[in-house]
Design a protein around this motif. Structure first.
Motif, PDB file in Angstrom:
ATOM      1  N   VAL A  37      71.025  25.509  64.985  1.00 33.18           N
ATOM      2  CA  VAL A  37      70.010  25.386  63.947  1.00 33.18           C
ATOM      3  C   VAL A  37      69.098  26.601  64.027  1.00 33.18           C
ATOM      4  CG1 VAL A  37      68.514  24.012  65.449  1.00 33.18           C
ATOM      5  CG2 VAL A  37      68.197  23.913  62.984  1.00 33.18           C
ATOM      6  N   ASN A  38      68.729  27.123  62.871  1.00 30.46           N
ATOM      7  CA  ASN A  38      67.863  28.286  62.820  1.00 30.46           C
ATOM      8  C   ASN A  38      66.416  27.855  62.968  1.00 30.46           C
ATOM      9  OD1 ASN A  38      67.053  30.986  62.429  1.00 30.46           O
ATOM     10  ND2 ASN A  38      66.693  30.600  60.249  1.00 30.46           N
ATOM     11  N   SER A  39      65.701  28.441  63.912  1.00 31.08           N
ATOM     12  CA  SER A  39      64.307  28.106  64.155  1.00 31.08           C
ATOM     13  C   SER A  39      63.417  29.304  63.910  1.00 31.08           C
ATOM     14  CB  SER A  39      64.118  27.626  65.603  1.00 31.08           C
ATOM     15  OG  SER A  39      62.759  27.361  65.871  1.00 31.08           O
ATOM     16  N   MET A  40      62.331  29.076  63.185  1.00 36.54           N
ATOM     17  CA  MET A  40      61.305  30.108  62.998  1.00 36.54           C
ATOM     18  C   MET A  40      60.063  29.710  63.780  1.00 36.54           C
ATOM     19  SD  MET A  40      59.576  31.678  59.515  1.00 36.54           S
ATOM     20  CE  MET A  40      58.447  30.305  59.226  1.00 36.54           C
ATOM     21  N   SER A  41      59.529  30.628  64.566  1.00 38.38           N
ATOM     22  CA  SER A  41      58.364  30.357  65.403  1.00 38.38           C
ATOM     23  C   SER A  41      57.273  31.376  65.130  1.00 38.38           C
ATOM     24  CB  SER A  41      58.733  30.421  66.890  1.00 38.38           C
ATOM     25  OG  SER A  41      59.794  29.552  67.199  1.00 38.38           O
ATOM     26  N   VAL A  42      56.026  30.959  65.335  1.00 36.30           N
ATOM     27  CA  VAL A  42      54.888  31.873  65.309  1.00 36.30           C
ATOM     28  C   VAL A  42      54.553  32.181  66.762  1.00 36.30           C
ATOM     29  CG1 VAL A  42      52.503  32.236  64.596  1.00 36.30           C
ATOM     30  CG2 VAL A  42      54.041  30.861  63.162  1.00 36.30           C
ATOM     31  N   VAL A  43      54.748  33.432  67.169  1.00 39.82           N
ATOM     32  CA  VAL A  43      54.666  33.798  68.578  1.00 39.82           C
ATOM     33  C   VAL A  43      53.647  34.909  68.806  1.00 39.82           C
ATOM     34  CG1 VAL A  43      57.087  33.156  68.903  1.00 39.82           C
ATOM     35  CG2 VAL A  43      56.496  35.528  68.420  1.00 39.82           C
ATOM     36  N   TYR A  44      53.275  35.099  70.081  1.00 38.68           N
ATOM     37  CA  TYR A  44      52.447  36.242  70.472  1.00 38.68           C
ATOM     38  C   TYR A  44      52.907  36.727  71.832  1.00 38.68           C
ATOM     39  CZ  TYR A  44      49.676  32.484  72.738  1.00 38.68           C
ATOM     40  OH  TYR A  44      49.259  31.384  73.458  1.00 38.68           O
ATOM     41  N   ASN A  45      52.954  38.071  71.965  1.00 37.47           N
ATOM     42  CA  ASN A  45      53.404  38.716  73.191  1.00 37.47           C
ATOM     43  C   ASN A  45      52.248  39.244  74.024  1.00 37.47           C
ATOM     44  OD1 ASN A  45      56.361  38.581  72.808  1.00 37.47           O
ATOM     45  ND2 ASN A  45      55.909  39.816  71.006  1.00 37.47           N
ATOM     46  N   GLU A  46      51.049  39.208  73.457  1.00 32.00           N
ATOM     47  CA  GLU A  46      49.849  39.647  74.163  1.00 32.00           C
ATOM     48  C   GLU A  46      48.670  38.855  73.625  1.00 32.00           C
ATOM     49  OE1 GLU A  46      48.444  43.595  73.108  1.00 32.00           O
ATOM     50  OE2 GLU A  46      49.785  43.593  71.371  1.00 32.00           O
ATOM     51  N   TYR A  47      47.614  38.768  74.420  1.00 30.68           N
ATOM     52  CA  TYR A  47      46.400  38.097  73.970  1.00 30.68           C
ATOM     53  C   TYR A  47      45.594  39.052  73.094  1.00 30.68           C
ATOM     54  CZ  TYR A  47      47.576  34.869  77.746  1.00 30.68           C
ATOM     55  OH  TYR A  47      48.232  33.982  78.574  1.00 30.68           O
ATOM     56  N   GLU A  88      43.659  34.257  71.710  1.00 28.71           N
ATOM     57  CA  GLU A  88      42.706  35.311  72.059  1.00 28.71           C
ATOM     58  C   GLU A  88      42.674  35.576  73.566  1.00 28.71           C
ATOM     59  OE1 GLU A  88      39.336  34.664  68.571  1.00 28.71           O
ATOM     60  OE2 GLU A  88      39.262  33.459  70.400  1.00 28.71           O
ATOM     61  N   GLY A  89      43.109  34.581  74.356  1.00 28.76           N
ATOM     62  CA  GLY A  89      43.051  34.718  75.799  1.00 28.76           C
ATOM     63  C   GLY A  89      41.720  34.280  76.380  1.00 28.76           C
ATOM     64  N   THR A  90      40.892  33.594  75.566  1.00 31.59           N
ATOM     65  CA  THR A  90      39.571  33.159  76.024  1.00 31.59           C
ATOM     66  C   THR A  90      39.538  31.687  76.420  1.00 31.59           C
ATOM     67  OG1 THR A  90      38.897  32.649  73.734  1.00 31.59           O
ATOM     68  CG2 THR A  90      38.440  34.866  74.561  1.00 31.59           C
ATOM     69  N   LYS A  96      52.133  31.267  79.668  1.00 30.23           N
ATOM     70  CA  LYS A  96      52.891  32.444  80.054  1.00 30.23           C
ATOM     71  C   LYS A  96      53.411  33.143  78.804  1.00 30.23           C
ATOM     72  CE  LYS A  96      56.877  33.875  82.854  1.00 30.23           C
ATOM     73  NZ  LYS A  96      57.993  33.400  83.721  1.00 30.23           N
ATOM     74  N   LEU A  97      53.262  34.458  78.757  1.00 31.97           N
ATOM     75  CA  LEU A  97      53.697  35.234  77.593  1.00 31.97           C
ATOM     76  C   LEU A  97      55.130  35.719  77.772  1.00 31.97           C
ATOM     77  CD1 LEU A  97      50.460  37.338  76.953  1.00 31.97           C
ATOM     78  CD2 LEU A  97      51.163  35.186  75.877  1.00 31.97           C
ATOM     79  N   PRO A  98      55.862  35.874  76.647  1.00 26.93           N
ATOM     80  CA  PRO A  98      55.497  35.531  75.270  1.00 26.93           C
ATOM     81  C   PRO A  98      55.422  34.024  75.073  1.00 26.93           C
ATOM     82  CG  PRO A  98      57.796  36.146  75.363  1.00 26.93           C
ATOM     83  CD  PRO A  98      57.242  36.403  76.739  1.00 26.93           C
ATOM     84  N   ALA A  99      54.623  33.590  74.090  1.00 26.60           N
ATOM     85  CA  ALA A  99      54.402  32.165  73.883  1.00 26.60           C
ATOM     86  C   ALA A  99      54.432  31.832  72.398  1.00 26.60           C
ATOM     87  CB  ALA A  99      53.067  31.751  74.483  1.00 26.60           C
ATOM     88  N   VAL A 100      54.798  30.593  72.113  1.00 28.80           N
ATOM     89  CA  VAL A 100      54.705  30.058  70.762  1.00 28.80           C
ATOM     90  C   VAL A 100      53.320  29.451  70.604  1.00 28.80           C
ATOM     91  CG1 VAL A 100      55.647  28.421  69.086  1.00 28.80           C
ATOM     92  CG2 VAL A 100      57.177  29.576  70.700  1.00 28.80           C
ATOM     93  N   ALA A 101      52.648  29.730  69.497  1.00 28.24           N
ATOM     94  CA  ALA A 101      51.291  29.237  69.272  1.00 28.24           C
ATOM     95  C   ALA A 101      51.301  27.745  68.936  1.00 28.24           C
ATOM     96  CB  ALA A 101      50.636  30.024  68.144  1.00 28.24           C
TER      97      ALA A 101
END
Length: 376
Positions: A37-47, A88-90, A96-101
């Motif tokens: 199944v194709n999954s789309m995620s909103v991710v971040y690799n840095e804060y 934001e990292g606050t 742990k990065l990368p992470a899904v929001a």
């Protein structure tokens, strides 16, 4: 049935048409796939600034699950302040990065591994702990990371049950030794937590004094909160006047419990209005100002000032029966239309950046919620 309740049921059980057409009949969906199944995620690799560091990522999830795994189709997920702070990292908790929001949301079980007995296809699930990553269309996770939730409540309620209603429930349940007829005072009463406090307190026959900031549409806000069950709604300015003392006197008892989501001078006023040996619980700090406790209320009124963090309570009560009881009671209130979410704006997941940008612009009266229903 109140006008607010009737409108909520109509919008969440039938059709929501904001920021894209979103079908809210959530069962038996997206089952037409073969081995993946194709999954789309909103991710971040840095804060950093969510408007800059968030991006979408697509991947293929195998339907061939490991024995303890569950395949979930996410349905809805809110954009909470803690989600923004985590990116934001606050926030105190950092994934742990990368992470899904995304920390909160509801999904439907599409398939389970051979060892999974507590969940089955068609069940609805919520994250068991913060940091799950709910801003995506599909996820594969070990079953202990998921908690079954009733699928006979509106999806918007299920998607937003973990943070705000749970925080309100625990503060009213665990502090102040409250009994029917007791008085609770809170600031930030129009926040999502504040609205949950009002409704749960009414269901438990508690009286509430609800403090809000002055604004142009104050009369509309007062009416909205009173429809939810607020006993009294006053402004920050009013809470500092002699008339506030008269209001409390007219209730026949001072508040036993104060709930502080603002900090600063607002928290100080809450403490001044507490009964002797009362408790103030701080769960937020919207003003970004420290809580200042007058020496006199500590010495002569013997008040207690404590903090509450819902994520920590969840960790400490991961398998506690008390947690099961809480969700059962909250779902009962939802079914009886005694607990509804605050007004929301619905955004399709592909428009996450618009939802995040809007959520970061400050209070607008509506919670931003992502919907994954139109993803093919």
């Amino acid at each position: 049935m109140s006008k607010i309740c009737a409108k909520y049921i109509f919008r969440t059980l039938f059709r929501i048409q904001e920021h894209g057409s979103t079908n809210a009949t959530f069962t038996n969906v997206h089952r037409r796939y073969a081995s993946s199944v194709n999954s789309m995620s909103v991710v971040y690799n840095e804060y950093g600034n969510p408007n800059k560091v968030l991006k979408t990522e697509n991947c293929q999830l195998s339907k061939c699950l490991q024995a303890d795994e569950v395949l979930v189709k996410m349905l809805m997920a809110p954009v909470n302040p803690s989600d923004i702070n985590m990116v934001e990292g606050t926030y105190f908790m950092k994934p742990k990065l990368p992470a899904v929001a995304g920390n909160e949301g509801v999904g439907e079980v599409l398939d389970v591994g051979t060892n999974v007995k507590s969940l089955k296809t068609g069940d609805w699930v919520i994250p068991n702990q913060a940091g799950f990553g709910t801003w995506r269309t599909h996820a594969v996770a070990d079953y202990p990371r998921l908690r079954k939730i009733s699928n006979d409540i509106p999806p918007l309620s299920a998607a937003t049950i973990v943070v705000n209603p749970s925080t309100a429930y625990r503060m009213l349940k665990d502090f102040g030794n409250l009994k029917p007829g007791d008085v609770v005072i809170q600031n930030s009463a129009n926040s999502a937590v504040g609205q949950s406090v009002i409704q749960i307190a009414k269901a438990w026959n508690l009286r509430t004094i609800n403090i809000v900031r002055g604004r142009d549409n104050l009369d509309d806000l007062v009416e909205q909160l009173k429809q939810l069950g607020a006993t009294h709604v006053v402004t920050e300015e009013f809470s500092r006047t002699p008339e506030m003392k008269e209001l409390i006197k007219s209730l026949g008892a001072a508040p036993k419990l104060a709930l502080n989501g603002v900090g600063g001078k607002s928290a100080t006023e809450l403490l001044r209005h507490l009964a002797s040996k009362g408790v103030m619980v701080t769960y937020g700090g919207m003003s970004r100002q420290p809580v200042v406790v007058p020496t006199g209320v500590f010495i002569f009124k013997e008040v207690t000032a404590v903090g509450y963090w819902n994520s920590q309570w969840n960790i400490e009560n991961d398998t506690s029966p008390e947690r099961d009881t809480m969700f059962e009671e909250l779902c009962d209130m939802i079914r009886e239309c005694k607990l509804i979410p605050p007004p929301c704006e619905i955004f399709e997941l592909e428009n996450y950046s618009e939802a995040v940008r809007s959520a970061m612009e400050g209070f607008q009266g509506k919670k931003k919620v992502l919907s994954m229903q139109d993803f093919q």
